[in-house]
Design a protein around this motif. Structure first.
Motif, PDB file in Angstrom:
ATOM      1  N   ALA A 106       0.833  -1.210   0.000  1.00  0.00           N
ATOM      2  CA  ALA A 106       0.000   0.000   0.000  1.00  0.00           C
ATOM      3  C   ALA A 106       0.864   1.256   0.000  1.00  0.00           C
ATOM      4  O   ALA A 106       0.566   2.224  -0.718  1.00  0.00           O
ATOM      5  N   ALA A 107       1.933   1.257   0.795  1.00  0.00           N
ATOM      6  CA  ALA A 107       2.802   2.436   0.857  1.00  0.00           C
ATOM      7  C   ALA A 107       3.529   2.646  -0.468  1.00  0.00           C
ATOM      8  O   ALA A 107       3.656   3.789  -0.945  1.00  0.00           O
ATOM      9  N   ARG A 108       4.018   1.573  -1.085  1.00  0.00           N
ATOM     10  CA  ARG A 108       4.706   1.700  -2.371  1.00  0.00           C
ATOM     11  C   ARG A 108       3.741   2.178  -3.455  1.00  0.00           C
ATOM     12  O   ARG A 108       4.105   2.994  -4.316  1.00  0.00           O
ATOM     13  N   LEU A 109       2.516   1.651  -3.433  1.00  0.00           N
ATOM     14  CA  LEU A 109       1.521   2.072  -4.419  1.00  0.00           C
ATOM     15  C   LEU A 109       1.146   3.533  -4.226  1.00  0.00           C
ATOM     16  O   LEU A 109       1.011   4.286  -5.217  1.00  0.00           O
ATOM     17  N   ALA A 110       0.979   3.951  -2.976  1.00  0.00           N
ATOM     18  CA  ALA A 110       0.631   5.348  -2.712  1.00  0.00           C
ATOM     19  C   ALA A 110       1.744   6.282  -3.199  1.00  0.00           C
ATOM     20  O   ALA A 110       1.464   7.361  -3.752  1.00  0.00           O
ATOM     21  N   ALA A 111       2.985   5.895  -3.014  1.00  0.00           N
ATOM     22  CA  ALA A 111       4.110   6.717  -3.480  1.00  0.00           C
ATOM     23  C   ALA A 111       4.112   6.812  -4.998  1.00  0.00           C
ATOM     24  O   ALA A 111       4.364   7.888  -5.573  1.00  0.00           O
ATOM     25  N   PHE A 112       3.844   5.705  -5.691  1.00  0.00           N
ATOM     26  CA  PHE A 112       3.793   5.704  -7.154  1.00  0.00           C
ATOM     27  C   PHE A 112       2.640   6.570  -7.652  1.00  0.00           C
ATOM     28  O   PHE A 112       2.785   7.360  -8.605  1.00  0.00           O
ATOM     29  N   ASP A 113       1.493   6.447  -7.011  1.00  0.00           N
ATOM     30  CA  ASP A 113       0.321   7.252  -7.361  1.00  0.00           C
ATOM     31  C   ASP A 113       0.638   8.743  -7.219  1.00  0.00           C
ATOM     32  O   ASP A 113       0.357   9.554  -8.119  1.00  0.00           O
ATOM     33  N   GLN A 114       1.243   9.115  -6.096  1.00  0.00           N
ATOM     34  CA  GLN A 114       1.557  10.511  -5.852  1.00  0.00           C
ATOM     35  C   GLN A 114       2.593  11.034  -6.844  1.00  0.00           C
ATOM     36  O   GLN A 114       2.517  12.193  -7.291  1.00  0.00           O
ATOM     37  N   ALA A 115       3.537  10.177  -7.227  1.00  0.00           N
ATOM     38  CA  ALA A 115       4.555  10.587  -8.197  1.00  0.00           C
ATOM     39  C   ALA A 115       3.914  10.891  -9.549  1.00  0.00           C
ATOM     40  O   ALA A 115       4.320  11.857 -10.240  1.00  0.00           O
ATOM     41  N   LEU A 116       2.928  10.113  -9.956  1.00  0.00           N
ATOM     42  CA  LEU A 116       2.222  10.385 -11.211  1.00  0.00           C
ATOM     43  C   LEU A 116       1.469  11.706 -11.140  1.00  0.00           C
ATOM     44  O   LEU A 116       1.466  12.492 -12.104  1.00  0.00           O
ATOM     45  N   VAL A 117       0.817  11.970 -10.009  1.00  0.00           N
ATOM     46  CA  VAL A 117       0.083  13.226  -9.835  1.00  0.00           C
ATOM     47  C   VAL A 117       1.033  14.407  -9.884  1.00  0.00           C
ATOM     48  O   VAL A 117       0.780  15.424 -10.571  1.00  0.00           O
ATOM     49  N   ASP A 118       2.139  14.315  -9.174  1.00  0.00           N
ATOM     50  CA  ASP A 118       3.102  15.419  -9.143  1.00  0.00           C
ATOM     51  C   ASP A 118       3.693  15.673 -10.521  1.00  0.00           C
ATOM     52  O   ASP A 118       3.851  16.844 -10.937  1.00  0.00           O
ATOM     53  N   ALA A 119       4.024  14.629 -11.243  1.00  0.00           N
ATOM     54  CA  ALA A 119       4.636  14.808 -12.565  1.00  0.00           C
ATOM     55  C   ALA A 119       3.640  15.368 -13.569  1.00  0.00           C
ATOM     56  O   ALA A 119       4.011  16.159 -14.450  1.00  0.00           O
ATOM     57  N   ALA A 120       2.361  14.971 -13.455  1.00  0.00           N
ATOM     58  CA  ALA A 120       1.355  15.522 -14.372  1.00  0.00           C
ATOM     59  C   ALA A 120       1.189  17.020 -14.157  1.00  0.00           C
ATOM     60  O   ALA A 120       0.885  17.767 -15.100  1.00  0.00           O
ATOM     61  N   GLY A 121       1.410  17.504 -12.940  1.00  0.00           N
ATOM     62  CA  GLY A 121       1.320  18.938 -12.654  1.00  0.00           C
ATOM     63  C   GLY A 121       2.538  19.716 -13.133  1.00  0.00           C
ATOM     64  O   GLY A 121       2.433  20.905 -13.455  1.00  0.00           O
ATOM     65  N   ARG A 122       3.688  19.053 -13.179  1.00  0.00           N
ATOM     66  CA  ARG A 122       4.928  19.692 -13.648  1.00  0.00           C
ATOM     67  C   ARG A 122       5.646  18.737 -14.609  1.00  0.00           C
ATOM     68  O   ARG A 122       6.674  18.152 -14.263  1.00  0.00           O
ATOM     69  N   PRO A 123       5.103  18.527 -15.808  1.00  0.00           N
ATOM     70  CA  PRO A 123       5.680  17.529 -16.708  1.00  0.00           C
ATOM     71  C   PRO A 123       7.096  17.838 -17.166  1.00  0.00           C
ATOM     72  O   PRO A 123       7.803  16.937 -17.618  1.00  0.00           O
ATOM     73  N   GLU A 124       7.511  19.093 -17.083  1.00  0.00           N
ATOM     74  CA  GLU A 124       8.865  19.444 -17.514  1.00  0.00           C
ATOM     75  C   GLU A 124       9.934  19.102 -16.474  1.00  0.00           C
ATOM     76  O   GLU A 124      11.128  19.118 -16.768  1.00  0.00           O
ATOM     77  N   SER A 125       9.510  18.753 -15.259  1.00  0.00           N
ATOM     78  CA  SER A 125      10.465  18.499 -14.176  1.00  0.00           C
ATOM     79  C   SER A 125      11.071  17.101 -14.307  1.00  0.00           C
ATOM     80  O   SER A 125      10.367  16.087 -14.209  1.00  0.00           O
ATOM     81  N   GLN A 126      12.395  17.066 -14.517  1.00  0.00           N
ATOM     82  CA  GLN A 126      13.094  15.778 -14.570  1.00  0.00           C
ATOM     83  C   GLN A 126      13.072  15.086 -13.212  1.00  0.00           C
ATOM     84  O   GLN A 126      13.035  13.850 -13.131  1.00  0.00           O
ATOM     85  N   THR A 127      13.068  15.875 -12.149  1.00  0.00           N
ATOM     86  CA  THR A 127      13.038  15.287 -10.806  1.00  0.00           C
ATOM     87  C   THR A 127      11.744  14.525 -10.578  1.00  0.00           C
ATOM     88  O   THR A 127      11.746  13.403 -10.033  1.00  0.00           O
ATOM     89  N   ARG A 128      10.634  15.116 -11.042  1.00  0.00           N
ATOM     90  CA  ARG A 128       9.348  14.445 -10.837  1.00  0.00           C
ATOM     91  C   ARG A 128       9.198  13.238 -11.764  1.00  0.00           C
ATOM     92  O   ARG A 128       8.605  12.226 -11.372  1.00  0.00           O
ATOM     93  N   LEU A 129       9.742  13.328 -12.962  1.00  0.00           N
ATOM     94  CA  LEU A 129       9.742  12.151 -13.827  1.00  0.00           C
ATOM     95  C   LEU A 129      10.604  11.044 -13.218  1.00  0.00           C
ATOM     96  O   LEU A 129      10.249   9.856 -13.282  1.00  0.00           O
ATOM     97  N   GLY A 130      11.733  11.446 -12.645  1.00  0.00           N
ATOM     98  CA  GLY A 130      12.592  10.460 -11.978  1.00  0.00           C
ATOM     99  C   GLY A 130      11.907   9.806 -10.797  1.00  0.00           C
ATOM    100  O   GLY A 130      12.132   8.622 -10.503  1.00  0.00           O
TER     101      GLY A 130
END
Length: 487
Positions: A106-130
Motif C-alpha cells: 500500500a505504501a509503495r503504491l501510494a508513493a507511485f500514485d503521488q509521483a504520477l500526480v506530481d509529474a502531471a502537474g509539472r511535466p517538464e520536471s526531470q526530478t518528478r519524472l525520476g
C-alpha cells in the motif's frame, strides 16, 4: 496352621508390601514425567495344595484412561496443524505489509500514485519524472520480494516435510522394536510398565505428526493406523516415502510432477482433500502450506500484478507504443502473455525504455514509450492518462477475487484485506486448538498421579509391613520356645 506356614505367609506379606512400596515410590518420583502411567500392584491369595500360603503379586498394571489419551493426542495434532497455518499467514502478511507499515504494498503504491500526480502537474520536471521511475521500481521490488517470501515459505515447508517424515520413520522403527520386546517380556511374565511408558511417549510423537488410531493386540502388542485408515504399524513398521526439493518456483506443483507427494510402503497417498490419510497434524499442515495456501496466495498476488500490467498496456493509452509491445510494466522485459500468469509477480519489470538504470530515458514517461526524441516539456497529457489508468475502476481479468470493477488501489486493498482476514482466522483457530489441548492435558494430569493419595496408601503399606513383621517376630518367639522345650 503350622508355624512354618505362618512364617511363609508373613514373609510373602513382607515381599508384597515391599513391592507395593517400590511401585509407589516410582509413582511419586514420576508424578510429572510425560508419558508415565500410574502403576498399581495386583495381589491375590497364594494357595498351595488347597491351603492358603499368604499373598502373591500377580503383576503390575498401568492405570491409563485410553479415551482421554486419544482425545489429547487428537488435540495435540490439531494444535500443531493450526500453529503451522497461523505462522504461514503471519509470514504472508509481513511479506505484503499492512497499510500502515513502511515498505508495504500500500505504501509503495501510494508513493507511485503521488509521483504520477506530481509529474502531471509539472511535466517538464526531470526530478518528478525520476520520482515516477523510482517509485515504480520500488513497487516492482516489493511485489518481487513478496513472491520470494511466498516461495521461500513453500521451500521451508518442503524441507520440514522431509524432517517430519524422517522423524516418523524413526519413531515407527522404535515402536516396532518395543513391540518385539513386549511380546517377549509379557510371555515371560516380566514387568513391562517401563516399555509401555516409552511406547506411549513415542506414539505421542507420531500422533503430533499424523493423527492416528491405536488398536490393541495380544501380548501387549498394538497396531497403528492414521485416522484416514493408512497403516503405520501392523506387525512391521510402514516406510514413509518423500523426496525433498531444494528450490521451488511458482510454476512447480505436485500435480505437474515438480514436487514430491508421499508414499506409504511404496503406495502413493493424497496429501489434500477428504481422501488424504494424513490430514490434521503437522505433516498435513505443511503439505497445505506448500501446495495450497502458498499457491493460492501467489495466485492472488499474480492476479494483482496482471491487473497492473494490463492497465498500462491498454490499447490507446500510449499512441506511440506499437501493437504487441509491452507497456510501462513488462513480463521480464516482454509483453505479458495471458496464458502465463503464474509467477508474474516475480517476473515484473519496469520497461527499460523509461528506466535510466537500463539505458532508457525519462522523457518517454511524458512523451510515450515509442518516442524517438524529446517532445514539448509542458505536455502532461500522457502522465495524466497514466494516472487515470491506475485509478479508474476496471474489471478484473483473473480469478481469485470477487468479480467487479475496481481501481488498482482497491484491488491491492482487497489483497491485503484477504491476507489479514486469513491471518486473524488462523490465529483464532490456533487459540481454540491451544485452549482445547491445555484443557485435555490438565484433565489428563488430574487423572494421573495424585501424590496425596499415594501418601495415604504409603501409610497403609507401612502398617501392613509392620503387621507382617510383628507376625514374623511372634513366630520367631514361638520357635525359640519350642527349641528351649526340646532342650
Amino acid at each position: 496352621m503350622s508355624v512354618t506356614s505362618a512364617l511363609a505367609g508373613a514373609l510373602s506379606g513382607l515381599s508384597a508390601t515391599s513391592r507395593q512400596a517400590e511401585i509407589l515410590s516410582s509413582n511419586v518420583a514420576n508424578a510429572t514425567t510425560p508419558g508415565y502411567g500410574r502403576r498399581q500392584v495386583g495381589l491375590s491369595a497364594a494357595v498351595l495344595a488347597g491351603t492358603g500360603q499368604g499373598v502373591q503379586v500377580t503383576g503390575v498394571t498401568r492405570d491409563v484412561d485410553r479415551h482421554l489419551l486419544g482425545e489429547r493426542r487428537h488435540a495435540q495434532a490439531g494444535g500443531g496443524d493450526r500453529d503451522i497455518r497461523a505462522a504461514f499467514f503471519s509470514r504472508l502478511e509481513k511479506a505484503v505489509g499492512t497499510p500502515d507499515s513502511a515498505g508495504s504494498l500500500a505504501a509503495r503504491l501510494a508513493a507511485f500514485d503521488q509521483a504520477l500526480v506530481d509529474a502531471a502537474g509539472r511535466p517538464e520536471s526531470q526530478t518528478r519524472l525520476g520520482a515516477i521511475a523510482t517509485t515504480a521500481r520500488s513497487l516492482v521490488d516489493g511485489l518481487a520480494s513478496a513472491t520470494r517470501d511466498i516461495q521461500a515459505a513453500r521451500a521451508t515447508a518442503d524441507r520440514q516435510i522431509g524432517e517430519e517424515v524422517g522423524k516418523l520413520n524413526h519413531a515407527l522403527t522404535q515402536l516396532h522394536e518395543i513391540n518385539v520386546n513386549l511380546r517377549s517380556f509379557t510371555g515371560a511374565g516380566r514387568d513391562v510398565s517401563a516399555l509401555l511408558d516409552e511406547r506411549q511417549r513415542l506414539i505421542d510423537q507420531v500422533s503430533a505428526i499424523v493423527p492416528l488410531r491405536e488398536v490393541p493386540r495380544d501380548l501387549n502388542q498394538i497396531a497403528l493406523f492414521t485416522v484416514g485408515g493408512a497403516p503405520l504399524l501392523d506387525g512391521s513398521p510402514a516406510v514413509i516415502g518423500f523426496s525433498p526439493t531444494h528450490t521451488i518456483t511458482p510454476e512447480m506443483t505436485q500435480a505437474l510432477g515438480g514436487l514430491s507427494g508421499i508414499t506409504i510402503n511404496g503406495r502413493p497417498y493424497d496429501t489434500e482433500g477428504s481422501a488424504s490419510p494424513i490430514l490434521g497434524g503437522t505433516l498435513g499442515a505443511l503439505f497445505a502450506v506448500r501446495d495450497t495456501l502458498a499457491v493460492e496466495a501467489q495466485g492472488k498476488l499474480d492476479a494483482v500484478v496482471r491487473d497492473l500490467v494490463e492497465r498500462f498496456a491498454a490499447a490507446g493509452l500510449d499512441p506511440t507504443r506499437a501493437p504487441g509491445d509491452p507497456g510501462l510494466f513488462t513480463d521480464a522485459g516482454l509483453a505479458f502473455n495471458p496464458l502465463n500468469e503464474v509467477g508474474l509477480a516475480g517476473r515484473l519489470r519496469l520497461n527499460a525504455q523509461v528506466d535510466p538504470a537500463q539505458g532508457g530515458a525519462l522523457y518517454r514517461l511524458r512523451d510515450g514509450l515509442g518516442a524517438v526524441a524529446e517532445g514539448p516539456p509542458g505536455n502532461g497529457t500522457l502522465l495524466a492518462a497514466l494516472h487515470a489508468a491506475l485509478t479508474d475502476a476496471q474489471p478484473l481479468s483473473s480469478s481469485g477475487f470477487t468479480a467487479g470493477s475496481r481501481s488498482f488501489a482497491a484491488l491491492a486493498g482487497d489483497l491485503m484485506s484477504d491476507i489479514s482476514a486469513g491471518r486473524l482466522s488462523a490465529q483464532s483457530e490456533q487459540s481454540f486448538a491451544a485452549a482445547k489441548l491445555t484443557a485435555l492435558t490438565d484433565l489428563e494430569a488430574q487423572n494421573g498421579i495424585d501424590t496425596d493419595r499415594e501418601m495415604q496408601e504409603l501409610l497403609v503399606i507401612e502398617k501392613n509391613y509392620a503387621a507382617n513383621a510383628k507376625v514374623i517376630q511372634a513366630v520367631a518367639e514361638m520357635i525359640d520356645t519350642l527349641i528351649r522345650l526340646g532342650a
